[in-house]
Scaffold this motif. Structure first.
Motif, PDB file in Angstrom:
ATOM      1  N   ASN A 133       0.831  -1.212   0.000  1.00 60.53           N
ATOM      2  CA  ASN A 133       0.000   0.000   0.000  1.00 60.53           C
ATOM      3  C   ASN A 133       0.865   1.262   0.000  1.00 60.53           C
ATOM      4  O   ASN A 133       0.537   2.243   0.687  1.00 60.53           O
ATOM      5  N   SER A 134       1.917   1.261  -0.782  1.00 63.40           N
ATOM      6  CA  SER A 134       2.860   2.380  -0.692  1.00 63.40           C
ATOM      7  C   SER A 134       3.418   2.814  -2.043  1.00 63.40           C
ATOM      8  O   SER A 134       4.570   3.225  -2.138  1.00 63.40           O
ATOM      9  N   ILE A 135       2.597   2.722  -3.094  1.00 66.68           N
ATOM     10  CA  ILE A 135       3.081   3.126  -4.416  1.00 66.68           C
ATOM     11  C   ILE A 135       2.722   4.571  -4.758  1.00 66.68           C
ATOM     12  O   ILE A 135       3.142   5.071  -5.798  1.00 66.68           O
ATOM     13  N   ASP A 136       1.980   5.226  -3.891  1.00 63.87           N
ATOM     14  CA  ASP A 136       1.608   6.623  -4.131  1.00 63.87           C
ATOM     15  C   ASP A 136       2.829   7.526  -3.946  1.00 63.87           C
ATOM     16  O   ASP A 136       3.405   7.574  -2.858  1.00 63.87           O
ATOM     17  N   PRO A 137       3.246   8.251  -4.977  1.00 56.23           N
ATOM     18  CA  PRO A 137       4.428   9.117  -4.844  1.00 56.23           C
ATOM     19  C   PRO A 137       4.307  10.153  -3.732  1.00 56.23           C
ATOM     20  O   PRO A 137       5.323  10.571  -3.157  1.00 56.23           O
ATOM     21  N   ASP A 138       3.076  10.564  -3.402  1.00 59.05           N
ATOM     22  CA  ASP A 138       2.891  11.559  -2.347  1.00 59.05           C
ATOM     23  C   ASP A 138       3.421  11.076  -0.999  1.00 59.05           C
ATOM     24  O   ASP A 138       3.810  11.880  -0.144  1.00 59.05           O
TER      25      ASP A 138
END
Length: 346
Positions: free
Chosen positions: A184-189
């Motif tokens: 759950n950590s592919i969001d660049p933000d």
């Protein structure tokens, strides 16, 4: 730069509630994990810096491995200080609820929240939030409540007064709710926020050591036993299951948090795409699941274990015997076959 995720109406409403409040209670879910503790204590430090009288009340005693989080010793567990906790909720002007979507998740604190005359705010990243708060800030697409809270605090204009303690709390929640950014950590933000927190002086390596890489002898032996003796692999379903009974937990002097991360271990095997960890409790069986790729373990938990969560990290509760819970998990495996990638090895 981060976009302004939360609507201005909600931000303005929250700011007004904070400005007008003198006594604030912050609370989170039963058996608080790193995200619950991190978000609650980050809010505690921020509101204290604004001159508010703030208390963090948890339903029960937090796990010992999380007591390194700044402010953890100031937490008031309801199970230890019931009368004081009741007084705090009665006298509060504002109750801020973090990292839970339904009141049953705060156990015996539920009537205190429901009956409190205070205004209520919910900030959370789980799906389908109940409608019990005057302001609900719910964004399930965010990987952790701490990540969402950082965005809330920035939109409130509080970023300039955020100190290292607050930043440490937030990064702890972000790290623990993603398995140190393994899922759950592919969001660049996410990494924009991590960079901003590091600028506040956070020691990321220390958080990792204390949250993920510090274990007692009994904890090490329990996890080794669980893998060597209590893990079942289902090659035809590309799944694995770990089951621990109450007697086994007692044998290894189990303390809350001792098996944190255990559910991730079978995913190291190339032919395992999802895992279920079933831990027997006094009143129910705690179910934790993890997956990789496109296997939605949140559906598995929602359909069979009164739970939910994220696609690759979810949990639930089974109200029955451990044997029945094991049977339910095994019988659910065929319905997950359509998601596993049987022809593509890691």
């Amino acid at each position: 730069m981060l976009n302004r995720l939360i609507s201005e109406d909600k931000i303005n409403g929250l700011k007004k509630l904070i400005d007008n409040a003198e006594k604030i209670v912050v609370t989170c879910h039963l058996t608080p994990d790193g995200d619950a503790m991190g978000s609650s204590l980050a809010m505690y430090h921020m509101l204290s810096a604004l001159g508010k009288k703030v208390h963090v009340v948890t339903p029960d005693v937090p796990a010992s491995y999380l007591m390194f989080i700044p402010g953890a010793k100031e937490i008031i567990p309801f199970t230890r200080f019931e009368d004081f906790a009741r007084q705090l909720f009665r006298e509060a002007d504002l109750v801020i609820c973090l990292d839970f979507n339904a009141l049953h998740r705060i156990d015996r604190l539920r009537p205190l929240v429901e009956q409190s005359p205070a205004e209520k705010v919910l900030i959370d990243h789980h799906i389908n939030p109940e409608d019990f708060a005057g302001i609900t800030i719910s964004h399930p697409e965010q990987s952790s409540t701490c990540l969402l809270l950082f965005r809330v605090l920035c939109q409130l204009g509080y970023a300039r007064i955020m100190d290292r303690k607050t930043a440490t709390c937030i990064l702890t929640g972000m790290m623990t709710d993603t398995g140190n950014f393994q899922y759950n950590s592919i969001d660049p933000d996410i990494y924009i926020v991590v960079a901003e927190l590091l600028k506040k002086g956070v020691d990321k390596d220390r958080i990792y050591k204390l949250a993920f890489n510090t274990k007692s002898e009994s904890q090490m032996r329990l996890n080794a036993y669980a893998i060597s003796q209590k893990m079942t692999v289902f090659p035809e379903h590309r799944a694995a299951m770990i089951v621990l009974t109450l007697d086994e937990l007692k044998e290894f002097n189990y303390q809350q948090g001792d098996t944190e991360g255990l559910v991730n271990m079978p995913l190291a095997m190339p032919d395992v795409e999802y895992v279920g960890y079933l831990r027997e409790g006094k009143d129910y069986v705690k179910v934790s699941t993890r997956s990789e790729g496109e296997v939605p373990v949140n559906e598995l938990c929602a359909n069979h274990f009164n739970g939910g969560g994220h696609k690759n990290a979810a949990g639930g509760e089974f109200y029955g015997t451990l044997d029945d819970c094991v049977k339910a998990f095994v019988e659910a495996l065929p319905e997950m076959d359509k998601y596993v990638n049987k022809n593509n090895r890691k």
